[in-house]
Design an enzyme around this catalytic site. Structure first.
Site, PDB file in Angstrom:
ATOM      1  CD  GLU A 103      -2.984  -1.147   0.308  1.00 32.60           C
ATOM      2  OE1 GLU A 103      -3.204  -0.078  -0.286  1.00 32.60           O
ATOM      3  OE2 GLU A 103      -3.645  -2.176   0.099  1.00 32.60           O
TER       4      GLU A 103
HETATM    5  P1  NAD Z   1       8.414   5.128   4.741  1.00 39.62           P
HETATM    6  O1  NAD Z   1       8.346   4.237   3.575  1.00 39.62           O
HETATM    7  O2  NAD Z   1       9.475   6.159   4.759  1.00 39.62           O
HETATM    8  O3  NAD Z   1       8.561   4.300   6.089  1.00 39.62           O
HETATM    9  C1  NAD Z   1       7.667   3.261   6.440  1.00 39.62           C
HETATM   10  C2  NAD Z   1       8.338   2.282   7.348  1.00 39.62           C
HETATM   11  O4  NAD Z   1       9.247   1.553   6.577  1.00 39.62           O
HETATM   12  C3  NAD Z   1       9.128   2.878   8.490  1.00 39.62           C
HETATM   13  O5  NAD Z   1       8.363   2.788   9.666  1.00 39.62           O
HETATM   14  C4  NAD Z   1      10.386   2.034   8.560  1.00 39.62           C
HETATM   15  O6  NAD Z   1      10.477   1.331   9.783  1.00 39.62           O
HETATM   16  C5  NAD Z   1      10.229   1.044   7.434  1.00 39.62           C
HETATM   17  N1  NAD Z   1      11.474   0.858   6.677  1.00 39.62           N
HETATM   18  C6  NAD Z   1      12.459   1.726   6.448  1.00 39.62           C
HETATM   19  N2  NAD Z   1      13.445   1.151   5.727  1.00 39.62           N
HETATM   20  C7  NAD Z   1      13.055  -0.106   5.472  1.00 39.62           C
HETATM   21  C8  NAD Z   1      13.619  -1.200   4.745  1.00 39.62           C
HETATM   22  N3  NAD Z   1      14.793  -1.121   4.111  1.00 39.62           N
HETATM   23  N4  NAD Z   1      12.919  -2.344   4.683  1.00 39.62           N
HETATM   24  C9  NAD Z   1      11.726  -2.459   5.275  1.00 39.62           C
HETATM   25  N5  NAD Z   1      11.130  -1.451   5.972  1.00 39.62           N
HETATM   26  C10 NAD Z   1      11.801  -0.293   6.059  1.00 39.62           C
HETATM   27  O7  NAD Z   1       6.992   5.778   4.757  1.00 39.62           O
HETATM   28  P2  NAD Z   1       6.402   6.766   5.800  1.00 39.62           P
HETATM   29  O8  NAD Z   1       7.186   8.051   5.790  1.00 39.62           O
HETATM   30  O9  NAD Z   1       6.201   6.081   7.108  1.00 39.62           O
HETATM   31  O10 NAD Z   1       4.943   7.017   5.185  1.00 39.62           O
HETATM   32  C11 NAD Z   1       4.754   7.885   4.134  1.00 39.62           C
HETATM   33  C12 NAD Z   1       4.505   7.128   2.857  1.00 39.62           C
HETATM   34  O11 NAD Z   1       3.582   6.097   3.067  1.00 39.62           O
HETATM   35  C13 NAD Z   1       3.931   7.990   1.773  1.00 39.62           C
HETATM   36  O12 NAD Z   1       4.543   7.667   0.560  1.00 39.62           O
HETATM   37  C14 NAD Z   1       2.482   7.593   1.751  1.00 39.62           C
HETATM   38  O13 NAD Z   1       1.832   7.835   0.539  1.00 39.62           O
HETATM   39  C15 NAD Z   1       2.554   6.167   2.089  1.00 39.62           C
HETATM   40  N6  NAD Z   1       1.301   5.693   2.658  1.00 39.62           N
HETATM   41  C16 NAD Z   1       0.514   4.877   1.926  1.00 39.62           C
HETATM   42  C17 NAD Z   1      -0.709   4.470   2.431  1.00 39.62           C
HETATM   43  C18 NAD Z   1      -1.626   3.562   1.659  1.00 39.62           C
HETATM   44  O14 NAD Z   1      -2.535   3.030   2.262  1.00 39.62           O
HETATM   45  N7  NAD Z   1      -1.427   3.369   0.369  1.00 39.62           N
HETATM   46  C19 NAD Z   1      -1.111   4.881   3.693  1.00 39.62           C
HETATM   47  C20 NAD Z   1      -0.268   5.712   4.415  1.00 39.62           C
HETATM   48  C21 NAD Z   1       0.944   6.098   3.894  1.00 39.62           C
END
Ligand code: NAD
Length: 473
Positions: A215
């Site tokens: 997502e």
């Molecule tokens: P992010 O991708 O920066 O971080 C998400 C999580 O990924 C972090 O909590 C971290 O622990 C983890 N992470 C970091 N490096 C990783 C790795 N190498 N492998 C696995 N996990 C790792 O996103 P964010 O800043 O938390 O959220 C913002 C983004 O999320 C935006 O792009 C937004 O559009 C998206 N989002 C999508 C939805 C949806 O339902 N489609 C909902 C909310 C947010």
């Protein structure tokens, strides 16, 4: 938080849950309903602590937003799953190959699902997918976001109090724990977050052939028609753009306005924000940016766009000073006609900045959208069915709302998910149940085996006649 013990713990938890899953067999409908009721009670009984904790993590966020989006939004999904799962679990009858054979599809659990959830709606984006995961009879290990540490710790405590670790468990930690988490041999992995991290997650999951639901985010466009009410469109767009200060995956990312309506749109957007937020800088109803890094990222988009000649319209109704705050509020800001190569037009914004572009013919806006990654959502404002059809039939996006933003995601009966770079797979309601189930084809052969003889070699006349009769145009 010490990373190494948490990493050892997550490996042990996976084994515990896999063994429990094999030992117990498939959870009955009543058992699943019991789990869902536990989750519902957990959220309802702790709603105030949840709201206070999320406000603390953000520095500024209204209780009502958390109660509405995180608590009620989750409870609605959980109740919908609870009330419908027995129906969703019913086997589907299918046609057998022979007249007295029986064929059916049963939706069976996948086993242990891993979930990496984000910070922007930290409860909703954990518990709404959990509705589908539990309705489908799975066990689950959750790694919530490190950017909302108090909320993640609260989720761990509440789940720990209501569930045995062999049922649902939570592990805590940052990117190193998350990266390791995505290498585990789950039966399915759900990741909600950015497209860039989504690539890492899918790559890590591929090593064990773990199926993923991603997502993700992206730049969701808005196209305002020549025939739309500019004032109504601006009010609805700015309502969602300022909700959670634009930190929503479905936030309108940029808007296309007919060239001659540009100034009217700017005036209407400014009025709409002023009506909702007469003041902003110390307004507890206006959500802050989650942390300094994201605040600096958004500021850098503005300075980059300014340097490249875009017009910056900061909407600051009380003309307040935002520099001296202890939280990271950022005023809603329109960025008029930024060049295509500016950072604000290259990256997902995830904040209260709104690029405003103009067009003469709607085809220009459609072409612009199609030159970019497929977005999570597309929004069209207008009352012209032919033009609406033109926009919808010439673009692809995860979902669509016409004459508003984001509303399609509130329906429990419609799938929620992205397409292409905005994600794969979907949940909400029955879509979630299906995503986290395996559709198992089960065939019971009949007694009329004479018909089979024709299928066994040596093939003779009956087979030749059969093939001649069947292979037709
Ligand atoms: P992010 O991708 O920066 O971080 C998400 C999580 O990924 C972090 O909590 C971290 O622990 C983890 N992470 C970091 N490096 C990783 C790795 N190498 N492998 C696995 N996990 C790792 O996103 P964010 O800043 O938390 O959220 C913002 C983004 O999320 C935006 O792009 C937004 O559009 C998206 N989002 C999508 C939805 C949806 O339902 N489609 C909902 C909310 C947010």
């Amino acid at each position: 938080m010490k990373t190494a013990p948490e990493i050892a713990r997550m490996h042990a938890l996976l084994q515990t849950q896999k063994q429990a899953s094999l030992a117990h067999g498939i959870l009955s409908a009543d058992e699943r309903i019991g789990w869902l009721n536990r989750l519902i009670a957990m959220l309802a009984d702790n709603k105030d602590e949840i709201a206070d904790t999320i406000t603390r993590d953000f520095g500024s966020r209204t209780r009502e937003l958390t109660l509405l989006a995180d608590v009620l939004g989750s409870i609605n999904e959980l109740k919908f799953a609870r009330d419908n799962l027995a129906k969703w679990m019913q086997p589907e009858a299918h046609a057998g190959m022979f007249p007295d054979a029986q064929a059916r599809v049963e939706y069976v659990p996948l086993g242990v699902v891993g979930m990496l959830s984000p910070w922007n709606f930290p409860v909703n984006l954990t518990f709404a997918p959990l509705a589908g995961i539990v309705a489908a009879g799975n066990r689950c290990i959750i790694k919530p976001s490190e950017l909302t540490p108090a909320t993640s710790a609260l989720i761990a405590r509440l789940i720990g109090a209501a569930f045995n670790e062999s049922e649902i468990a939570v592990v805590l930690g940052g990117p190193d724990v998350a990266a390791e988490f995505s290498t585990l041999a789950f039966d399915h992995l759900l990741y909600t977050g950015s497209t860039s991290v989504g690539r890492h997650v899918m790559r890590a999951a591929a090593a064990n052939l773990v199926p993923v639901t991603l997502e993700l985010g992206g730049k969701s466009p808005v196209i305002v028609s020549q025939c739309a009410s500019v004032e109504d469109a601006a009010a609805r767009i700015m309502t969602i753009k300022t909700l959670n200060a634009g930190q929503i995956c479905l936030a309108p990312d940029y808007v296309f306005i007919p060239e001659h309506s540009l100034e009217r749109f700017i005036t209407a957007a400014t009025t709409a924000v002023g009506n909702m937020f007469p003041t902003l800088a110390n307004n507890p109803g206006y959500t802050a940016i989650i942390n300094e890094r994201h605040h600096a990222r958004l500021q850098s988009y503005l300075s980059d766009a300014r340097e490249r000649g875009a017009r910056i319209v900061e909407i600051n109704p009380a003309n307040e000073d935002f520099t001296a705050q202890n939280v990271h509020r950022l005023p809603p800001t329109l960025v008029v006609q930024p060049p295509e190569d500016s950072r604000i037009m290259q990256e997902e914004i995830f904040g209260p900045l709104l690029p405003v572009l103009t067009y003469r013919h709607v085809g220009e806006a459609i072409d612009f959208v199609n030159k970019r990654d497929r977005p999570l959502a597309l929004y069209y404002f207008g009352q012209d069915p032919a033009e609406e059809h033109q926009v919808l039939s010439n673009t692809i996006s995860g979902g669509v709302t016409v004459n508003d933003c984001m509303t399609h995601a509130f329906s429990e009966t419609m799938p929620f998910g992205g397409v292409g770079a905005s994600g794969m797979g979907a949940y909400h309601g029955q879509a979630g149940f299906r995503t986290f189930s395996h559709a198992r084809a089960i065939y019971r052969q009949g007694k009329a085996i004479e018909a089979e003889y024709a299928l066994r070699p040596p093939y003779g006349e009956p087979m030749q006649q059969y093939l001649a009769a069947m292979i037709t145009r």
